[in-house]
Design a protein around this motif. Structure first.
Motif, PDB file in Angstrom:
ATOM      1  N   GLU A 121     -23.507 -27.101  -0.936  1.00  0.00           N
ATOM      2  CA  GLU A 121     -22.831 -25.870  -1.326  1.00  0.00           C
ATOM      3  C   GLU A 121     -22.825 -24.949  -0.110  1.00  0.00           C
ATOM      4  OE1 GLU A 121     -24.783 -24.322  -4.804  1.00  0.00           O
ATOM      5  OE2 GLU A 121     -24.751 -26.290  -5.764  1.00  0.00           O
ATOM      6  N   GLU A 173     -22.990 -21.257   1.545  1.00  0.00           N
ATOM      7  CA  GLU A 173     -23.458 -19.889   1.299  1.00  0.00           C
ATOM      8  C   GLU A 173     -23.463 -19.125   2.621  1.00  0.00           C
ATOM      9  OE1 GLU A 173     -27.282 -19.838  -0.552  1.00  0.00           O
ATOM     10  OE2 GLU A 173     -26.496 -20.535  -2.471  1.00  0.00           O
ATOM     11  N   ARG A 174     -23.341 -17.826   2.535  1.00  0.00           N
ATOM     12  CA  ARG A 174     -23.398 -16.966   3.712  1.00  0.00           C
ATOM     13  C   ARG A 174     -24.857 -16.571   3.944  1.00  0.00           C
ATOM     14  NH1 ARG A 174     -19.532 -14.907   6.443  1.00  0.00           N
ATOM     15  NH2 ARG A 174     -17.999 -15.218   4.812  1.00  0.00           N
ATOM     16  N   ASP A 175     -25.317 -16.744   5.184  1.00  0.00           N
ATOM     17  CA  ASP A 175     -26.675 -16.364   5.558  1.00  0.00           C
ATOM     18  C   ASP A 175     -26.766 -14.846   5.596  1.00  0.00           C
ATOM     19  OD1 ASP A 175     -28.734 -15.522   7.667  1.00  0.00           O
ATOM     20  OD2 ASP A 175     -29.229 -17.631   7.334  1.00  0.00           O
ATOM     21  N   ARG A 176     -27.741 -14.290   4.909  1.00  0.00           N
ATOM     22  CA  ARG A 176     -27.869 -12.828   4.840  1.00  0.00           C
ATOM     23  C   ARG A 176     -28.223 -12.193   6.173  1.00  0.00           C
ATOM     24  NH1 ARG A 176     -31.552 -12.626  -0.427  1.00  0.00           N
ATOM     25  NH2 ARG A 176     -31.680 -14.812   0.023  1.00  0.00           N
ATOM     26  N   GLU A 222     -21.605 -18.583   7.620  1.00  0.00           N
ATOM     27  CA  GLU A 222     -21.664 -19.526   6.511  1.00  0.00           C
ATOM     28  C   GLU A 222     -22.423 -20.769   6.933  1.00  0.00           C
ATOM     29  OE1 GLU A 222     -17.646 -20.238   5.226  1.00  0.00           O
ATOM     30  OE2 GLU A 222     -17.741 -18.571   3.835  1.00  0.00           O
ATOM     31  N   ALA A 246     -26.000 -25.051   1.936  1.00  0.00           N
ATOM     32  CA  ALA A 246     -27.206 -24.794   1.147  1.00  0.00           C
ATOM     33  C   ALA A 246     -27.309 -25.905   0.111  1.00  0.00           C
ATOM     34  CB  ALA A 246     -27.114 -23.435   0.462  1.00  0.00           C
ATOM     35  N   ARG A 247     -28.512 -26.212  -0.318  1.00  0.00           N
ATOM     36  CA  ARG A 247     -28.737 -27.268  -1.300  1.00  0.00           C
ATOM     37  C   ARG A 247     -27.997 -28.548  -0.888  1.00  0.00           C
ATOM     38  NH1 ARG A 247     -28.653 -22.621  -3.405  1.00  0.00           N
ATOM     39  NH2 ARG A 247     -26.511 -22.453  -4.078  1.00  0.00           N
TER      40      ARG A 247
END
Length: 138
Positions: free
Chosen positions: A22, A24-27, A32, A35-36
């Motif tokens: 998946e 996700e954007r790294d905070r 991007e 993830a998982r």
């Protein structure tokens, strides 16, 4: 890109392994990344589409010598896939040093032949197995 902490399970993927993930954007960085990440059994994904093409070097490799270079770009002149031939005009395809024949340093304007992998319009479309045909021949 993914960090090993994103792996689901204990198996460590090797280059060429098939994975599912998946995005996700790294905070912290704002970029991007995957993830998982799950390792899939071999043969789960269909093979990428591959087409032979003739191209001209549009941008030279940067950031390293030989196979370490990155960020090169080819302009497609002719592509074997008839369906893609009409759409290929002015298409630009990225390449890295590891995809260029050994001992060859490509320069802007060089005519090359290569294998284009990935679907047209995909951000994952890349030139592979790049062979110099003629210096400055493009």
């Amino acid at each position: 890109f993914f960090h090993f902490s994103a792996l689901v399970g204990r198996d460590r993927p090797q280059q060429g392994d098939e994975v599912q993930f998946e995005v996700e954007r790294d905070r912290r960085s704002g970029r991007e990344g995957a993830a998982r990440v799950w390792l899939l059994p071999p043969g789960t994904l269909p093979p990428p589409a591959e087409t032979r093409a003739q191209c001209v070097v549009d941008r030279e490799l940067r950031g390293g010598r030989g196979s370490d270079g990155q960020g090169g770009r080819l302009a497609v002149l002719k592509i074997d896939d008839e369906a893609a031939a009409e759409q290929s005009e002015k298409e630009r395809i990225p390449f890295d040093g590891r995809d260029v024949e050994r001992g060859v340093s490509l320069q802007i304007g060089d005519l090359v032949e290569c294998i284009v992998s990935g679907s047209r319009g995909s951000s994952k479309r890349m030139a592979r197995r790049i062979v110099l045909v003629e210096r400055g021949g493009g």
